[in-house]
Design a protein around this motif. Structure first.
Motif, short mmCIF file in Angstrom:
data_model
loop_
_atom_site.label_atom_id
_atom_site.label_comp_id
_atom_site.label_asym_id
_atom_site.label_seq_id
_atom_site.Cartn_x
_atom_site.Cartn_y
_atom_site.Cartn_z
N ASN A 104 0.88 -1.16 0.00
CA ASN A 104 0.00 0.00 0.00
C ASN A 104 0.92 1.22 0.00
O ASN A 104 1.42 1.63 1.04
CB ASN A 104 -0.91 -0.01 1.23
CG ASN A 104 -1.95 1.08 1.19
OD1 ASN A 104 -1.95 1.92 0.30
ND2 ASN A 104 -2.83 1.08 2.17
N GLY A 146 2.99 -6.59 9.50
CA GLY A 146 3.07 -5.38 8.71
C GLY A 146 4.34 -4.60 8.98
O GLY A 146 4.85 -4.59 10.10
N GLN A 188 3.67 0.92 2.98
CA GLN A 188 3.17 -0.11 3.88
C GLN A 188 3.27 -1.47 3.20
O GLN A 188 2.90 -1.61 2.04
CB GLN A 188 1.72 0.18 4.27
CG GLN A 188 1.55 1.49 5.00
CD GLN A 188 0.11 1.74 5.38
OE1 GLN A 188 -0.60 0.82 5.75
NE2 GLN A 188 -0.32 2.98 5.27
N HIS A 189 3.74 -2.46 3.96
CA HIS A 189 3.89 -3.82 3.46
C HIS A 189 3.14 -4.74 4.43
O HIS A 189 3.30 -4.63 5.63
CB HIS A 189 5.36 -4.23 3.42
CG HIS A 189 6.20 -3.29 2.64
ND1 HIS A 189 6.72 -2.13 3.17
CD2 HIS A 189 6.59 -3.32 1.35
CE1 HIS A 189 7.41 -1.50 2.25
NE2 HIS A 189 7.35 -2.19 1.13
N GLU A 190 2.35 -5.65 3.89
CA GLU A 190 1.56 -6.57 4.72
C GLU A 190 1.78 -7.99 4.23
O GLU A 190 1.67 -8.27 3.04
CB GLU A 190 0.09 -6.20 4.65
CG GLU A 190 -0.78 -7.08 5.51
CD GLU A 190 -2.25 -6.74 5.37
OE1 GLU A 190 -3.02 -7.22 6.21
OE2 GLU A 190 -2.62 -6.02 4.45
N ARG A 224 6.03 -0.66 7.97
CA ARG A 224 5.67 0.64 7.42
C ARG A 224 6.86 1.59 7.48
O ARG A 224 7.55 1.67 8.49
CB ARG A 224 4.52 1.24 8.22
CG ARG A 224 4.02 2.55 7.67
CD ARG A 224 2.85 3.05 8.48
NE ARG A 224 2.24 4.21 7.85
CZ ARG A 224 1.31 4.94 8.41
NH1 ARG A 224 0.85 4.62 9.61
NH2 ARG A 224 0.82 5.98 7.79
N SER A 281 -1.83 -10.79 10.26
CA SER A 281 -0.81 -10.41 9.30
C SER A 281 0.35 -9.76 10.02
O SER A 281 0.24 -9.33 11.17
CB SER A 281 -1.38 -9.46 8.24
OG SER A 281 -1.80 -8.26 8.86
#
Length: 140
Positions: free
Chosen positions: A21, A93, A47-49, A95, A91
């Motif tokens: 994201n 995450g 952002q990485h999930e 950021r 999840s």
């Protein structure tokens, strides 16, 4: 007056096992010459999930099925096997957030437009949520 532009990307790779994201935005705040409060702000939010589980969900009843039918295609005789799921969610995450305000000459950024750390800010963004609101505010 405020001008705002930005772009957001929300791709996913590896069949949804890694979701991104990304947001890049720029803002221009323009005031009259007497107030000396004109400035520019740019923001990059990455952002990485990584989802921990894959949810298994049914697609619901089909339009051609009656109340006691479960066919997956029109004219198919049987029902699909039952799929059991715990519908677990979760999840991990990561950021990266960078926000920079730039003023030129005698202009300065008004204190009410300065980003804050601690709790949540005026827009409801949470940064270092375990601290009280406005805990780490810049000089006023």
């Amino acid at each position: 007056m405020e001008f705002r532009e930005g772009i957001r990307f929300k791709p996913s790779v590896a069949s949804g096992r890694l979701r991104f994201n990304y947001l890049a935005s720029a803002q221009q705040f323009i005031t009259s010459g007497e107030t000396r409060s004109s400035f520019n702000r740019w923001t990059v939010d990455l952002q990485h999930e990584i989802p921990l589980y894959r949810n298994v969900s049914s697609s619901g009843p089909r339009e051609f099925n009656g109340p006691n039918e479960c066919a997956q295609a029109l004219g198919s005789p049987g029902c699909p096997p039952v799929q059991w799921s715990r519908n677990r969610q979760g999840s991990i995450g990561f950021r990266v957030l960078v926000s920079e305000s730039i003023s030129t000459g005698a202009n300065s950024v008004p204190f009410y437009f300065q980003p804050t750390l601690g709790g949540s800010d005026v827009n409801g963004e949470h940064f270092l949520g375990s601290y009280q609101d406005y805990r780490f505010r810049g000089r006023t």
